[in-house]
Design an enzyme around this catalytic site. Structure first.
Site, mmCIF file in Angstrom:
data_model
loop_
_atom_site.group_PDB
_atom_site.id
_atom_site.type_symbol
_atom_site.label_atom_id
_atom_site.label_comp_id
_atom_site.label_asym_id
_atom_site.label_seq_id
_atom_site.Cartn_x
_atom_site.Cartn_y
_atom_site.Cartn_z
ATOM 1 N N ASP A 299 188.996 111.165 19.543
ATOM 2 C CA ASP A 299 190.445 111.252 19.330
ATOM 3 C C ASP A 299 191.181 110.523 20.460
ATOM 4 O OD1 ASP A 299 192.882 112.068 18.285
ATOM 5 O OD2 ASP A 299 192.818 114.040 19.229
ATOM 6 N N GLU B 33 193.733 105.371 20.906
ATOM 7 C CA GLU B 33 194.566 104.155 20.657
ATOM 8 C C GLU B 33 194.584 103.241 21.878
ATOM 9 O OE1 GLU B 33 195.593 107.381 20.098
ATOM 10 O OE2 GLU B 33 194.853 107.177 18.046
ATOM 11 N N ASP C 51 197.968 112.686 13.000
ATOM 12 C CA ASP C 51 198.806 113.891 12.985
ATOM 13 C C ASP C 51 199.879 113.834 11.911
ATOM 14 O OD1 ASP C 51 197.236 114.678 15.029
ATOM 15 O OD2 ASP C 51 198.693 114.278 16.610
HETATM 16 C C1 GLC Z 1 195.758 115.038 18.695
HETATM 17 C C2 GLC Z 1 194.879 114.953 17.445
HETATM 18 C C3 GLC Z 1 194.741 116.326 16.835
HETATM 19 C C4 GLC Z 1 194.175 117.285 17.879
HETATM 20 C C5 GLC Z 1 195.041 117.297 19.137
HETATM 21 C C6 GLC Z 1 194.435 118.115 20.256
HETATM 22 O O1 GLC Z 1 197.038 115.385 18.344
HETATM 23 O O2 GLC Z 1 195.380 114.037 16.522
HETATM 24 O O3 GLC Z 1 193.925 116.279 15.700
HETATM 25 O O4 GLC Z 1 194.098 118.572 17.330
HETATM 26 O O5 GLC Z 1 195.217 115.971 19.601
HETATM 27 O O6 GLC Z 1 193.209 117.620 20.649
#
Ligand code: GLC
Length: 770
Positions: A408, A411, A482
């Site tokens: 995650d 980017e 998100d």
């Molecule tokens: C980001 C991710 C989400 C995750 C959060 C905490 O917002 O897109 O899926 O739950 O980070 O790690």
């Protein structure tokens, strides 16, 4: 301009056209694929296209007064003395025609005082005229009927015509709306249908780039980039399917997933703060007889959000805990973010620092920005050594029993302002900067993670990524980031997943129920219905929002949710077959109707229906309060899954869709493998399979392997050809028998009876029971 220097050279499928000291190189990859390249002195390494894809191709090059003409069996490319490019298909239909006119501006020319006034209420006003900043641009004529698809999971609608988009990966927490030009992924593949003829343009340039697809003017569309070489591929073919297959030929297909990866997964930011909470969730799934394959562990399992650590104050024995869940049929997928906490007592940070593995400022110091762990350094994933290092550390999680890894914030997201373009990074073996490497940061992180898992386990790796570039599909599934618990985001999930599918990402999903904002019982219900065939099938929500597990809204929602989870499992063998086909054809599993019916103009803007392979059509409710809808059925005959009623296509029907229903139609004369409604997908082979006949006669090829490792590549798989003729004659041929887990019993459900087949060891074939 003088045209006297207008000439070409032709060597080994490379045609270099030169005019007035500039040149364009055309590489003939195969009859349907021609690469166009203009050297701006930038890196030629491709992160999307791995290895040489060129095949021996028959072609001809000629020149007349105005053009150099390159001709293959599928494409004709004409280049003029200004190095403008026109492309025609095998029958001379125009596909891509250069636009000669000037660009127009749509920015309102208001003075700065008025700009200030408008801004004072918080409205956005374009700062500069984008067109004037262009480094290079490709400007092509736009026909009145031209439609565009692809570009990954950009916001908005299926057909991208009339909108503009940027390719620059960004963490976007605001509600994603159709005016947003960019999200987490940059996948610069554009598919067009011009006067009914399909083509593709794949711009393989990782720098920030831009598409204007007829927003600025109905006369042209533009691709422009801020930097890099001009490097794009023209894709041709007789059908849109051919063109999509060209794209996956270049950038790769999604490898066959493990079977369990197609089952249901539950996630929520916050579960892994406390093992008791995780156990409680698993208990509830068991108590309510809801299938569950995996729980995702968000950032809370780590020690202070330090990657490759596990908080043993919360989890005394992580390995023991994960093993106990696995015994109950549930796998754990922990998250990894790229940011490595700046902490002198933290071995991963120390090691990265010592080896020089982090991105740097221009002055050579380590670049630091803030993410979840606080001040953090960012691994330089463009360096193959850094990828290996990261991959090796993945073993830490796998040894604890992790069944995959969720990557995650890649980017990469940064909380204290954007990472500057001049941050120093590596492009394989060359020094580079964030300006070039930003859009492939997530790609390289996913690739590192994939290879780490593959080396450590030998199984088909499960990686899920938020950021991606073209080609990331070879390493990871993706989710759309998100989203929010909004009806609009449920609606958008269909075009997003369909365009992701066309863009190579056959294995993708959205956060079911919505990530941010509070879901509602009705929205959650309609979401699990609409997502029935979403390849990645995960409910995920944010820390601060209301719970959205299947049971939180009482019995009605729970019963409907369970019904659709069970139905999903019935279709898993079909989905698995679709994935097997995808590895061979490069065509997506979940797809827009336009892919299967490109000549049907009605489906070119179809945002609220989708297909799964060639045989299933789904028309969910994606509007609050709606209990009936029009369903467009394309040509052919269709059978409603629920009622068995048959409909003729090329028309709209009105479907009554109360809250517990989902309109699913099976193409007439389909044999559908029908899996079992289990609570956990077993690693052991199924002993029984059922095929259901929809219509009167059909033939179906079904694939089976162990669903776990790569042995199928050595021939350890089975292939069954099941056929039923109109007079009810039913046969099963074991076309390939390389996997010892063949079904012992196969039932074929005809309209009036069930024919049972037993496997006969001696003859190595299936025999109908008397
Ligand atoms: C980001 C991710 C989400 C995750 C959060 C905490 O917002 O897109 O899926 O739950 O980070 O790690």
């Amino acid at each position: 301009m003088t045209t006297s220097s207008f000439e070409f050279t032709d060597k080994n499928q490379q045609v270099e056209v030169t005019s007035a000291n500039k040149s364009l190189t055309f590489s003939i990859v195969k009859p349907e694929i021609i690469q166009v390249f203009q050297d701006y002195g930038k890196s030629t390494h491709s992160y999307a296209v791995e290895g040489d894809k060129t095949v021996d191709t028959k072609y001809a090059v000629s020149k007349d007064a105005d053009h150099v003409i390159i001709k293959t069996d599928a494409l004709t490319v004409k280049v003029d003395a200004d190095l403008h490019v026109d492309v025609y298909d095998q029958d001379n239909h125009p596909l891509v025609i250069h636009y000669d006119g000037q660009r127009e501006s749509i920015n309102q020319n208001i003075d700065s005082a008025h700009k200030k006034i408008v801004r004072s209420e918080g409205h956005e006003v374009a700062a500069v005229d984008e067109a004037s900043k262009t480094y290079y641009e490709v400007l092509n004529q736009l026909d009145d009927d031209e439609q565009f698809y692809g570009l990954g999971d950009k916001t908005g609608f299926l057909n991208k015509r009339g909108y503009e988009y940027d390719n620059w990966n960004v963490d976007e927490p605001r509600p994603h709306i159709e005016t947003f030009t960019h999200l987490y992924k940059s996948i610069p593949i554009l598919f067009g249908i011009k006067q009914g003829h399909p083509y593709g343009l794949f711009f393989d340039n990782t720098y920030r780039s831009h598409f204007d697809l007829g927003k600025e003017s109905a006369k042209y569309y533009v691709y422009s980039a801020d930097d890099g070489n001009l490097n794009y591929y023209i894709l041709g073919g007789r059908t849109l399917k051919d063109v999509v297959a060209d794209y996956t030929y270049l950038t790769g297909v999604v490898p066959l997933p493990q079977r369990w990866m197609l089952g249901y997964q539950q996630s929520r930011w916050g579960y892994s703060m406390d093992p008791k909470r995780v156990e409680e969730i698993v208990d509830k799934f068991e108590q309510y007889h809801l299938p569950l394959e995996a729980i995702h562990f968000d950032i809370d399992y780590m020690k202070g959000y330090r990657v490759f650590t596990w908080d043993t104050d919360k989890f005394a024995d992580p390995k023991g805990f994960l093993t106990s869940l696995r015994k109950r049929g549930v796998r754990v997928i922990p998250i990894l973010d790229p940011g490595v906490k700046q902490d002198d007592d933290y071995d991963i940070y120390q090691e990265g620092l010592k080896k020089g593995y982090f991105a740097k400022n221009k002055d050579g110091s380590v670049y630091i920005n803030r993410v979840w762990p606080g001040k953090s350094a960012f691994p330089d994933f463009g360096n193959p050594d850094v990828r290996k290092w990261w991959g090796k550390h993945c073993k830490f999680l796998l040894d604890k029993g992790a069944a995959g890894i969720w990557t995650d914030m890649n980017e990469p997201a940064t909380f204290d302002g954007d990472m500057p373009d001049d941050v120093v990074m590596t492009d394989e073996d060359q020094p580079s900067t964030a300006k070039m490497m930003h859009n492939v940061y997530g790609h390289n992180m996913a690739k590192a993670t994939y290879n780490g898992i593959k080396d450590a386990t030998g199984k088909r790796p499960y990686v899920i990524t938020r950021a991606a570039y073209a080609g990331t599909q070879k390493y990871s599934t993706a989710w759309t980031g998100d989203n929010q618990s909004l009806w609009h985001h449920l609606q958008m999930s269909i075009p997003q997943l369909c365009n992701l599918g066309l863009s190579g990402f056959s294995y993708a999903g959205t956060d079911i129920g919505g990530f941010s904002a509070d879901t509602t019982p009705e929205l959650l219900t309609r979401w699990i219905e609409a997502a029935l065939f979403s390849p990645l099938f995960r409910n995920h929500s944010a820390l601060q929002v209301r719970n959205q597990e299947p049971w939180v809204f009482g019995k009605q929602v729970l019963d409907i949710y369970r019904k659709f989870l069970n139905l999903r499992y019935r279709f898993i063998p079909y989905l698995y077959d679709c994935f097997k086909n995808e590895t061979e054809t490069g065509l997506p599993v979940m797809r827009p109707l336009v892919l299967n019916y490109p000549d049907d103009e009605t489906v070119r803007n179809m945002n609220d229906e989708y297909m799964v392979g060639d045989n299933i059509l789904v028309a969910p409710i994606v509007q609050q309060g709606q209990t009936a809808r029009a369903v467009y059925l394309p040509e052919g005959e269709w059978i409603a899954l629920d009622s068995g009623v048959q409909y003729s296509g090329r028309t709209n029907i009105l479907a009554n869709v109360p809250i517990d229903k989902l309109p699913v139609f099976i193409k007439k004369d389909t044999l559908m493998p029908w899996g079992q409604a289990v609570e956990h997908i077993s690693d052991k082979p199924d002993t029984k399979m059922t095929f259901r006949l929809f219509g009167n006669a059909a033939t179906y090829t079904h694939y089976q392997d162990d669903g776990i490792d790569f042995n199928y590549q050595k021939g350890e798989y089975n292939q069954y050809v099941v056929s039923v003729t109109a007079d009810g004659n039913c046969q099963i041929k074991l076309d390939h028998h390389g996997y010892a887990g063949q079904y012992q019993t196969i039932d074929v459900q005809l309209n009036d009876r069930v024919v049972e087949f037993k496997f006969d060891d001696k003859s190595d074939s299936y025999v109908a029971a008397k």
